[in-house]
Design a protein around this motif. Structure first.
Motif, PDB file in Angstrom:
ATOM      1  N   SER A 186      51.800  56.385  25.856  1.00 37.90           N
ATOM      2  CA  SER A 186      53.245  56.314  26.028  1.00 37.90           C
ATOM      3  C   SER A 186      53.560  55.365  27.175  1.00 37.90           C
ATOM      4  CB  SER A 186      53.801  57.707  26.340  1.00 37.90           C
ATOM      5  OG  SER A 186      55.187  57.669  26.622  1.00 37.90           O
TER       6      SER A 186
ATOM      7  N   SER B 250      52.280  60.850  27.748  1.00 40.13           N
ATOM      8  CA  SER B 250      50.929  60.585  27.261  1.00 40.13           C
ATOM      9  C   SER B 250      49.970  61.694  27.671  1.00 40.13           C
ATOM     10  CB  SER B 250      50.439  59.245  27.827  1.00 40.13           C
ATOM     11  OG  SER B 250      49.067  59.070  27.616  1.00 40.13           O
TER      12      SER B 250
ATOM     13  N   TRP C 168      49.141  55.012  29.887  1.00 41.40           N
ATOM     14  CA  TRP C 168      50.562  54.883  30.124  1.00 41.40           C
ATOM     15  C   TRP C 168      50.837  53.547  30.802  1.00 41.40           C
ATOM     16  CZ3 TRP C 168      47.259  58.479  32.110  1.00 41.40           C
ATOM     17  CH2 TRP C 168      46.982  58.446  33.479  1.00 41.40           C
ATOM     18  N   TYR C 169      52.110  53.227  30.903  1.00 41.27           N
ATOM     19  CA  TYR C 169      52.532  51.895  31.328  1.00 41.27           C
ATOM     20  C   TYR C 169      52.776  51.843  32.834  1.00 41.27           C
ATOM     21  CZ  TYR C 169      55.401  47.601  31.354  1.00 41.27           C
ATOM     22  OH  TYR C 169      55.911  46.354  31.584  1.00 41.27           O
TER      23      TYR C 169
ATOM     24  N   THR D 204      54.761  49.862  22.498  1.00 42.69           N
ATOM     25  CA  THR D 204      54.079  51.139  22.279  1.00 42.69           C
ATOM     26  C   THR D 204      53.433  51.178  20.904  1.00 42.69           C
ATOM     27  OG1 THR D 204      55.673  52.247  23.726  1.00 42.69           O
ATOM     28  CG2 THR D 204      54.392  53.644  22.244  1.00 42.69           C
TER      29      THR D 204
END
Length: 546
Positions: free
Chosen positions: A157, A163, A176-177, A271
C-alpha cells in the motif's frame, strides 16, 4: 459367520469402502483489495461512467453483499484494516485508532510504529514500522500456520498501516511508500535488504514521472454531472494553489519530495503496477499451496479528505480507479486465470458529506472543536475538583483523563469520569457519551452501545467516549471545514462495499446485513483453515452458495 458379520458393523473394524470424498480444492491465490474511504454508494453513483471491465465486472460476475457495515467506532484506517483481516473489532485486536494516547509514555502511539526495527530501502524513519501493536492473528497469519509456512503472504500500500496490518505478523513481506524518496520500502521486521525486483521497480522512478504531469479530468469537465461544480468553498486546495479547480498543476505544487503522489489518482496506478510486479516476481499462485496478496489503494482517502465526496476530483479518482481494477483483472486473467484466484474488495471506512455543503441544502450538520471542548472541560473540572491538569488528551472522540493526577489528588476515578461525561453532553453536536466504567460493567448486543463497546479496549482507549450527532465531526480548529472526515457510527462511515469474485464465486447478491468482521471467517471457511484467533464475525459462505 454371524460373528464376522457383527464385527463388521462396529466402529474401528477395518472395512474397504469406496470413498466419494474429493480432495479439497483451494484457490491458488487470494487477493484482498481495500479501497481507502470508499463509501458504498460510489459503486452506483458513478455507475453509468464505469467501464464494463472494472467495478461492473466485479459486480456482474461476482457476489455483492449490499448491506455490509462496520460494527464498531471509531471508523478509521488502522482499525479498519485490522478488523478486515482479524475478523474482530478493536476491543480484541487492539488497534483502537490510527493513534492512541499512551498513559505510560505520555505520548501518542502510532498503530504500526516499532522503534526496534529499521527502515529498509530508505534513510528516513518511515520504515520503523511493524505489526507488533496488533494483538490478534490475521487470516494471513492463519494461512501461514495452516500450510506450515509454505504460503507466501505479501502486503502492499502507499500507507504503511494499509500494508502492515493486513499482511499480519508472519508475512513474508509488507511494502509501503516513502514520500521522501519516491520508493516502496519495508523494515527489518521482514528483511535486511529489498528484493531485486523491488529495487528494479524503484529505479523506474514512476513517482517522479507521475508528479511531472498535471491532473486533468478523464472525461470532459461538463460530463461530471454526478458531482458539484468544480469550484466550491468547501473543497481544499494543494499548497500554493489558488482555487480547487482542474487542471491541477501538480508539477508546480509538488515541492521537493514525492509525497503528493498519495493525493492524486496516479497513486492508485502506482499501487496497481507494484501489485502486478509482486505477483510476477514472487510467483504468487504458482506453488502447491494458496498464496495471499493484500492490496490497499490509498489515494482515494487523500483525495476524499481534501475535496470531499461530492467533488469532481473524487468522481474522477473513482473513474480512474475503475480503470485500474480493469487492468488488474485483465492481468490476472493472463497470469493465473479468474478461476484460480479468489478476490474480495471492501473499504476501511466511508466518509461524511461536508457539513457546509449539507447546510447549504438545509440538511442538519455541523462541526465540533476538540480544543475548545477540552479547554472548557478542563476549566469545569478545575471548578469542581480543584486546579490541576485533569485531561491528558481528547482524541478519537475519547477523553483521556490524567490518572496520575487523579491518584495524587485522591479523586475518585468513577466520579470524575461521570462528571466529564455530564460536561461533554452539554456541547452542541454531542449525541451520547459513555464512560469506561459503563463499558466495563455492561454488555450491549445491538445498537450504538454495542458499537462503542466493540471499539473500546481499556488499556488503550479513553475514559469517556463521545458520540457526535449525525452529520457532525471535529473541525480541528479550522474556521472553515474543507473536504471530509470520518470516524462516526453512522452509515456514511460504516456502510462499505463487500464484493467477492473469482474462484468458485457465483454471480449474485444479497441484502442480508453483514459486518466487516465476517470477511476473515469467510476466507477461513473457503480455504478450510482455522479462523483468526480473535474472530467474532461469522462465515458468509452459505449466502454465496459455495
Amino acid at each position: 459367520m454371524m460373528l464376522v458379520l457383527l464385527l463388521g458393523s462396529f466402529p474401528g473394524v477395518a472395512q474397504k469402502r469406496k470413498s466419494n470424498v474429493k480432495n479439497p480444492e483451494n484457490p491458488k491465490l487470494v487477493i484482498g483489495i481495500v479501497v481507502d474511504q470508499m463509501r458504498y454508494d460510489y459503486l452506483y453513483r458513478f455507475w453509468d461512467k464505469y467501464s464494463k471491465d472494472g467495478f461492473k465486472r466485479l459486480i456482474g460476475q461476482g457476489f455483492n453483499f449490499r448491506d455490509n457495515h462496520y460494527n464498531y467506532v471509531p471508523t478509521y484506517t488502522g482499525p479498519g484494516h485490522a478488523s478486515i483481516y482479524t475478523g474482530t473489532t478493536p476491543a480484541f485486536h487492539g488497534i483502537v485508532g490510527n493513534d492512541w494516547y499512551n498513559r505510560e509514555t505520555g505520548r501518542n502511539t502510532y498503530c504500526a510504529e516499532d522503534k526496534s526495527v529499521k527502515s529498509v530501502g530508505s534513510s528516513s524513519k518511515a520504515g520503523e514500522m511493524s505489526p507488533v501493536n496488533m494483538i490478534a492473528s490475521t487470516i494471513t497469519d492463519e494461512l501461514k500456520l495452516a500450510t506450515n509456512q509454505k504460503s507466501k503472504v505479501i502486503g502492499l500500500s502507499l500507507k504503511d498501516r494499509g500494508s502492515i496490518l493486513p499482511a499480519g505478523h508472519a508475512a513474508n513481506a509488507a511494502y509501503w511508500y516513502d514520500g521522501s524518496n519516491g520508493s516502496m520500502i519495508t523494515s527489518t521486521y521482514y528483511m535486511q535488504d529489498l528484493p531485486e525486483w523491488v529495487k528494479a521497480f524503484n529505479k523506474r522512478n514512476l513517482a517522479d514521472q507521475y508528479l511531472s504531469q498535471p491532473w486533468t479530468t478523464l472525461l470532459p469537465l461538463e460530463q461530471y454531472t454526478e458531482s458539484t461544480a468544480d469550484d466550491q468553498p468547501f473543497e481544499g486546495t494543494f499548497s500554493g494553489e489558488q482555487k480547487p479547480v482542474f487542471p491541477h498543476n501538480i508539477p508546480a505544487y509538488r515541492g521537493k519530495t514525492f509525497d503528493m503522489l498519495r493525493s492524486i489518482p496516479a497513486g492508485n496506478t502506482y499501487t496497481r503496477q507494484f501489485a502486478e510486479e509482486a505477483i510476477k516476481a514472487e510467483n504468487l499462485g504458482k506453488g502447491s499451496v494458496t498464496d495471499f496478496l493484500a492490496v490497499s489503494f490509498s489515494a482515494t482517502d487523500y483525495v476524499g479528505h481534501q475535496f470531499g465526496p461530492n467533488s469532481i476530483e473524487v468522481e474522477d479518482t473513482y473513474l480512474r480507479l475503475d480503470q485500474e481494477m480493469a487492468a488488474l483483472l485483465k492481468f490476472i486473467d493472463g497470469h493465473l486465470g479468474k478461476e484460480n484466484v479468489l478476490i474480495f474488495l471492501t473499504a476501511d471506512h466511508g466518509g461524511a458529506h461536508n457539513p457546509t455543503y449539507l447546510q447549504q441544502l438545509r440538511i442538519p450538520a455541523g462541526t465540533t472543536n476538540n480544543k475548545a471542548m477540552t479547554d472548557t472541560l478542563e476549566k469545569r473540572l478545575n471548578q469542581k475538583f480543584g486546579t490541576a491538569e485533569w485531561v491528558s488528551k481528547f482524541m478519537n472522540q475519547q477523553v483521556y483523563l490524567n490518572h496520575k493526577v487523579i491518584q495524587s489528588k485522591k479523586v475518585n476515578l468513577l466520579e470524575i469520569q461521570e462528571e466529564t461525561a455530564r460536561i461533554m453532553m452539554q456541547f452542541p453536536g454531542v449525541a451520547r457519551v459513555f464512560t469506561a466504567d459503563n463499558l466495563l460493567r455492561n454488555n450491549w448486543t445491538v445498537g450504538l452501545g454495542m458499537m462503542v463497546e466493540q471499539g473500546f479496549m481499556y488499556a488503550r482507549s479513553g475514559d469517556v467516549m463521545v458520540v457526535s450527532q449525525p452529520g457532525w465531526y471535529d473541525n480541528y480548529g479550522r474556521a472553515a471545514v474543507k473536504g471530509t472526515s470520518h470516524g462516526s457510527s453512522y452509515g456514511y462511515d460504516t456502510h462499505v462495499p463487500l464484493l467477492w469474485y473469482g474462484w468458485q464465486i457465483p454471480a449474485g447478491e444479497s441484502t442480508v446485513r453483514t459486518h466487516i468482521t465476517d470477511i476473515a471467517p469467510s476466507l477461513a471457511a473457503w480455504l478450510r483453515i482455522q479462523e483468526p484467533n480473535g474472530t467474532t464475525g461469522r462465515s458468509l459462505v452459505e449466502y454465496v452458495g459455495k
